[in-house]
Design a protein around this motif. Sequence first.
Motif, PDB file in Angstrom:
ATOM      1  N   THR A  74       0.841  -1.192   0.000  1.00 22.03           N
ATOM      2  CA  THR A  74       0.000   0.000   0.000  1.00 22.03           C
ATOM      3  C   THR A  74       0.878   1.244   0.000  1.00 22.03           C
ATOM      4  O   THR A  74       2.097   1.170   0.156  1.00 22.03           O
ATOM      5  N   CYS A  75       0.227   2.378  -0.152  1.00 21.58           N
ATOM      6  CA  CYS A  75       0.927   3.668  -0.113  1.00 21.58           C
ATOM      7  C   CYS A  75       0.729   4.365   1.233  1.00 21.58           C
ATOM      8  O   CYS A  75       1.059   5.545   1.374  1.00 21.58           O
ATOM      9  N   THR A  76       0.204   3.638   2.207  1.00 20.95           N
ATOM     10  CA  THR A  76      -0.026   4.218   3.527  1.00 20.95           C
ATOM     11  C   THR A  76       1.286   4.682   4.152  1.00 20.95           C
ATOM     12  O   THR A  76       2.244   3.920   4.249  1.00 20.95           O
ATOM     13  N   GLY A  77       1.321   5.956   4.541  1.00 21.73           N
ATOM     14  CA  GLY A  77       2.517   6.500   5.170  1.00 21.73           C
ATOM     15  C   GLY A  77       3.602   6.926   4.213  1.00 21.73           C
ATOM     16  O   GLY A  77       4.656   7.406   4.639  1.00 21.73           O
ATOM     17  N   ILE A  78       3.364   6.747   2.921  1.00 22.10           N
ATOM     18  CA  ILE A  78       4.367   7.115   1.913  1.00 22.10           C
ATOM     19  C   ILE A  78       4.149   8.570   1.487  1.00 22.10           C
ATOM     20  O   ILE A  78       3.021   8.990   1.225  1.00 22.10           O
ATOM     21  N   THR A  79       5.223   9.343   1.430  1.00 19.04           N
ATOM     22  CA  THR A  79       5.119  10.742   1.020  1.00 19.04           C
ATOM     23  C   THR A  79       4.734  10.833  -0.459  1.00 19.04           C
ATOM     24  O   THR A  79       5.375  10.198  -1.297  1.00 19.04           O
ATOM     25  N   PRO A  80       3.686  11.583  -0.786  1.00 18.31           N
ATOM     26  CA  PRO A  80       3.285  11.726  -2.192  1.00 18.31           C
ATOM     27  C   PRO A  80       4.415  12.290  -3.048  1.00 18.31           C
ATOM     28  O   PRO A  80       5.125  13.209  -2.627  1.00 18.31           O
ATOM     29  N   GLN A  81       4.590  11.748  -4.237  1.00 19.01           N
ATOM     30  CA  GLN A  81       5.616  12.214  -5.162  1.00 19.01           C
ATOM     31  C   GLN A  81       5.072  13.261  -6.135  1.00 19.01           C
ATOM     32  O   GLN A  81       5.840  13.959  -6.787  1.00 19.01           O
ATOM     33  N   TYR A  82       3.745  13.367  -6.195  1.00 17.94           N
ATOM     34  CA  TYR A  82       3.108  14.325  -7.093  1.00 17.94           C
ATOM     35  C   TYR A  82       1.951  14.995  -6.367  1.00 17.94           C
ATOM     36  O   TYR A  82       1.240  14.355  -5.598  1.00 17.94           O
ATOM     37  N   THR A  83       1.753  16.291  -6.632  1.00 21.86           N
ATOM     38  CA  THR A  83       0.564  16.995  -6.142  1.00 21.86           C
ATOM     39  C   THR A  83      -0.085  17.705  -7.325  1.00 21.86           C
ATOM     40  O   THR A  83       0.575  18.011  -8.325  1.00 21.86           O
ATOM     41  N   TYR A  84      -1.393  17.972  -7.213  1.00 19.02           N
ATOM     42  CA  TYR A  84      -2.178  18.499  -8.323  1.00 19.02           C
ATOM     43  C   TYR A  84      -3.070  19.630  -7.864  1.00 19.02           C
ATOM     44  O   TYR A  84      -3.433  19.714  -6.684  1.00 19.02           O
ATOM     45  N   ASP A  85      -3.468  20.492  -8.812  1.00 15.51           N
ATOM     46  CA  ASP A  85      -4.455  21.508  -8.488  1.00 15.51           C
ATOM     47  C   ASP A  85      -5.851  20.962  -8.759  1.00 15.51           C
ATOM     48  O   ASP A  85      -6.014  19.786  -9.117  1.00 15.51           O
ATOM     49  N   ALA A  86      -6.871  21.825  -8.592  1.00 11.59           N
ATOM     50  CA  ALA A  86      -8.255  21.361  -8.693  1.00 11.59           C
ATOM     51  C   ALA A  86      -8.622  20.881 -10.081  1.00 11.59           C
ATOM     52  O   ALA A  86      -9.563  20.084 -10.246  1.00 11.59           O
ATOM     53  N   THR A  87      -7.907  21.333 -11.117  1.00 12.12           N
ATOM     54  CA  THR A  87      -8.237  20.914 -12.486  1.00 12.12           C
ATOM     55  C   THR A  87      -7.362  19.770 -12.974  1.00 12.12           C
ATOM     56  O   THR A  87      -7.485  19.343 -14.116  1.00 12.12           O
ATOM     57  N   GLY A  88      -6.465  19.281 -12.114  1.00 12.10           N
ATOM     58  CA  GLY A  88      -5.651  18.125 -12.482  1.00 12.10           C
ATOM     59  C   GLY A  88      -4.265  18.446 -12.973  1.00 12.10           C
ATOM     60  O   GLY A  88      -3.512  17.539 -13.330  1.00 12.10           O
ATOM     61  N   ASN A  89      -3.868  19.721 -13.012  1.00 15.61           N
ATOM     62  CA  ASN A  89      -2.506  20.072 -13.420  1.00 15.61           C
ATOM     63  C   ASN A  89      -1.513  19.679 -12.331  1.00 15.61           C
ATOM     64  O   ASN A  89      -1.766  19.880 -11.140  1.00 15.61           O
ATOM     65  N   THR A  90      -0.380  19.136 -12.729  1.00 14.95           N
ATOM     66  CA  THR A  90       0.665  18.787 -11.774  1.00 14.95           C
ATOM     67  C   THR A  90       1.286  20.063 -11.223  1.00 14.95           C
ATOM     68  O   THR A  90       1.771  20.906 -11.981  1.00 14.95           O
TER      69      THR A  90
END
Length: 224
Positions: free
Chosen positions: A16-32
Motif C-alpha cells: 500500500t501507499c499508507t505512510g508514503i510521502t506523495p511524489q506528485y501533487t495536483y491543483d483542482a483541475t488536475g494540473n501537476t
Amino acid sequence: MTPPPVPSPATTTGATCTGITPQYTYDATGNTTKRAETPGSATSQTLNWGPEDKLTKTTEGATATGYVHDADGELLIRRDPVGETVLYAGSNEVHLKGAKKWAARSYSIAAVKVGVLANESGTAKLSFVAADAHGTSSLTISADDTQAVSKRYTTPLGWARGPAAANWPDDKRFLDKPEDTAEHSLIAYERRHHGWSATVLVPEAENRPRISQEDADLEHIGGG
C-alpha cells in the motif's frame, strides 16, 4: 484534455501507499503542481499554472524558468535561469543572452521541416534537417561545402539520449517543440502543458504501409 489526478501519487514497493510521502501533487483541475525529480527523490520541481491552464513557471531548487503564451496558447517567450530569453514567433526564434543576440528560421515543404537558417556563430548558416513522422529532428547536414553532419538521439518519450549534438541550429526537439535544456526538461505541450507525464503518438496501423518490425521499432523511437 486534462487528466484527473492519480488516486495514489506516491512510489513504493510495498503493498500500500499508507505512510508514503506523495511524489506528485495536483491543483483542482488536475494540473501537476509539484513532482519529485525522480521516484523517491527529495528534490522536487514546482510548476505554476495560469488561468488558462498554461504553464507559467517551473522552479527546481534555486532556479526557475518562466513562460509566456500567446492568445492561441502557444509558447511565445521563455526565460531560463542562465539568463537566456527566447522569443518564438511562428517559424522564427529570436535569442537574447547577455549582450549576445541571434536568430533561427525554419523552412518547410508540404508542412515538413527541411531546413534551418541560424546565425548564432555570427554568420548566417543554412542546415538541412531530417525528422521522423512526428516532427522530431535527428539529423542535420550543413549546406556549405563541408556538409558537416550532426546526429542526435531521442527516447520514445522525448528525452535526450546519448551525447549532445554539436552545433544544432535551433531550439526544437521532440515533436518539433522547444527544448528546455536549462530545466533538463522538454516543453512538449502534448505532455507537460496538459499535466501528462508522457504521450507517444502512433498512427493507426490500417493507415500505414506495411513495414518490418525493425523499422517499426525505429519509427516508434523517433530519432533513434
